[in-house]
Scaffold this active site. Structure first.
Site, mmCIF file in Angstrom:
data_model
loop_
_atom_site.group_PDB
_atom_site.id
_atom_site.type_symbol
_atom_site.label_atom_id
_atom_site.label_comp_id
_atom_site.label_asym_id
_atom_site.label_seq_id
_atom_site.Cartn_x
_atom_site.Cartn_y
_atom_site.Cartn_z
ATOM 1 N N THR A 124 4.113 -8.435 6.859
ATOM 2 C CA THR A 124 3.380 -9.536 6.554
ATOM 3 C C THR A 124 3.352 -10.354 7.748
ATOM 4 O O THR A 124 4.242 -10.787 8.371
ATOM 5 C CB THR A 124 4.123 -10.319 5.393
ATOM 6 O OG1 THR A 124 4.431 -9.575 4.201
ATOM 7 C CG2 THR A 124 3.456 -11.603 4.969
ATOM 8 N N LYS A 151 -1.375 -13.351 4.982
ATOM 9 C CA LYS A 151 -1.240 -14.335 3.976
ATOM 10 C C LYS A 151 -2.235 -15.489 4.346
ATOM 11 O O LYS A 151 -2.299 -15.930 5.543
ATOM 12 C CB LYS A 151 0.146 -15.011 3.782
ATOM 13 C CG LYS A 151 1.155 -13.984 3.171
ATOM 14 C CD LYS A 151 0.914 -13.593 1.705
ATOM 15 C CE LYS A 151 2.011 -13.086 1.265
ATOM 16 N NZ LYS A 151 1.782 -12.776 -0.339
ATOM 17 N N LYS A 247 4.822 -4.682 -9.297
ATOM 18 C CA LYS A 247 6.030 -5.265 -8.570
ATOM 19 C C LYS A 247 7.032 -5.048 -9.793
ATOM 20 O O LYS A 247 6.579 -5.740 -11.019
ATOM 21 C CB LYS A 247 5.931 -6.609 -8.024
ATOM 22 C CG LYS A 247 4.933 -6.653 -7.041
ATOM 23 C CD LYS A 247 5.070 -8.297 -6.640
ATOM 24 C CE LYS A 247 4.175 -8.389 -5.350
ATOM 25 N NZ LYS A 247 3.783 -10.074 -5.159
HETATM 26 MG MG LIG Z 1 0.326 -10.817 -3.499
#
Ligand SMILES: [Mg+2]
Length: 321
Positions: A124, A151, A247
């Site tokens: 990330t 992000k 998730k």
């Molecule tokens: Mg996400």
């Protein structure tokens, strides 16, 4: 009888984790520990405020079923006792771990899965100035990351992405807006992403605005994260998203995650496996899905200053098994 323990843990991060809706400097997890016939097992979850969860609310949910859990509650029974979410995930993960340990197998073998020796994971790039994000992308890329998850919030989209793309020209880029964009201007942004070779856009609009994606022609796949929790979510995603991010903290554990993966694949969705900021314990619980997905985004533990023992072995961009 089973012995049951439920407790919170706080794991400091080495670098703040900044996304559109929050900045975090620590992982706060809830752990369920089981002991049965001398065998110990555990499961972990990360309560998520976006879904109305706190450490206290999740602990309270788990505590309501401790008597049944002590009384050898099964995974199947659990599915009806707690709703999908972090609390059920910690318990479900602990029950899977217990069953695998009792069978003297790894969780993946117990689940009937053989994994390769290594899995590519996204790394990330958190929100910062275009220069900071480009530096982060360059550093990750130099250390071997092939898949970068960028992000973004609602600002500096082209500045950030152009800087990142030139800093990591060979990397596969996926973008996660975490619900921060609007329908107005979305088409132009999608075209910009496609022009920069971005491979996928995750959850651009708030989950409540999914209907805006209907009949929206877009030049790259769009993945549902906040809009996809369990199999029940799938019906409202057709014609709007091409991919779903699975998730365990959303599905409420591996049991529903496996069912969601089966059903989503059957209905034509591409799969992604994601995680919250967590320890290796939570990633281990999701591994039976790792070789079924187009993108594995399992870098949660790499944000920790110190991981749980035993820790999974990560190098930048790769999880070694
Ligand atoms: Mg996400």
């Amino acid at each position: 009888m089973r012995n049951v323990k439920v407790y919170e843990e706080t794991w400091p991060l080495h670098t703040p984790f900044v996304i559109s809706r929050s900045a975090r400097s620590e992982a706060r997890v809830v752990v369920v520990e089981l002991e049965e016939d001398g065998i110990k097992a555990s499961g972990e979850c990360t309560p998520y405020p976006r879904y109305g969860e706190s450490e206290a609310s999740v602990m309270a949910q788990i505590l309501t079923i401790v008597p049944q859990l002590e009384n050898r509650l099964s995974r199947e029974e659990l599915q009806t006792l707690l709703p999908p979410g972090a609390a059920r995930n910690a318990v479900d993960s602990a029950l899977w771990d217990l069953a695998a340990r009792k069978a003297n197998q790894t969780l993946t073998h117990y689940a009937g899965v053989t994994l390769p020796q290594s899995i590519t994971t996204a790394q990330t790039v958190v929100i910062g100035t275009p220069e900071q994000m480009a530096a982060s992308a360059a550093a990750l890329s130099e250390k071997g990351a092939q898949l970068l998850k960028v992000k973004l919030d609602d600002h500096l989209i082209s500045e950030r992405l152009v800087a990142i793309r030139s800093a990591a020209p060979a990397a596969t880029l996926i973008v996660d807006a975490n619900e921060s964009w609007h329908a107005e201007g979305l088409a132009a942004r999608c075209q910009l992403l496609a022009d920069l070779g971005v491979a996928m856009l995750e959850q651009p609009l708030p989950a409540g605005d999914d209907e805006m994606l209907a009949n929206f022609i877009h030049p790259l796949p769009i993945c549902a994260d906040e809009s996809c929790h369990t199999r029940e979510s799938l019906a409202s995603l057709h014609g709007r998203y091409e991919m779903v991010n699975i998730k365990l903290d959303k599905t409420g554990g591996l049991t529903e995650a496996l069912a969601l993966a089966d059903e989503a694949a059957k209905q034509g969705f591409a799969l992604m496996l994601g995680c919250m900021i967590c320890t290796s314990r939570a990633i281990s619980a999701a591994l039976p899905l790792a070789n079924r997905v187009r993108y594995a985004d399992l870098d949660g533990p790499t944000w920790l200053a110190v991981d749980v023992e035993p820790a999974l072995h990560f190098t930048t961009g790769t999880l070694h098994l």
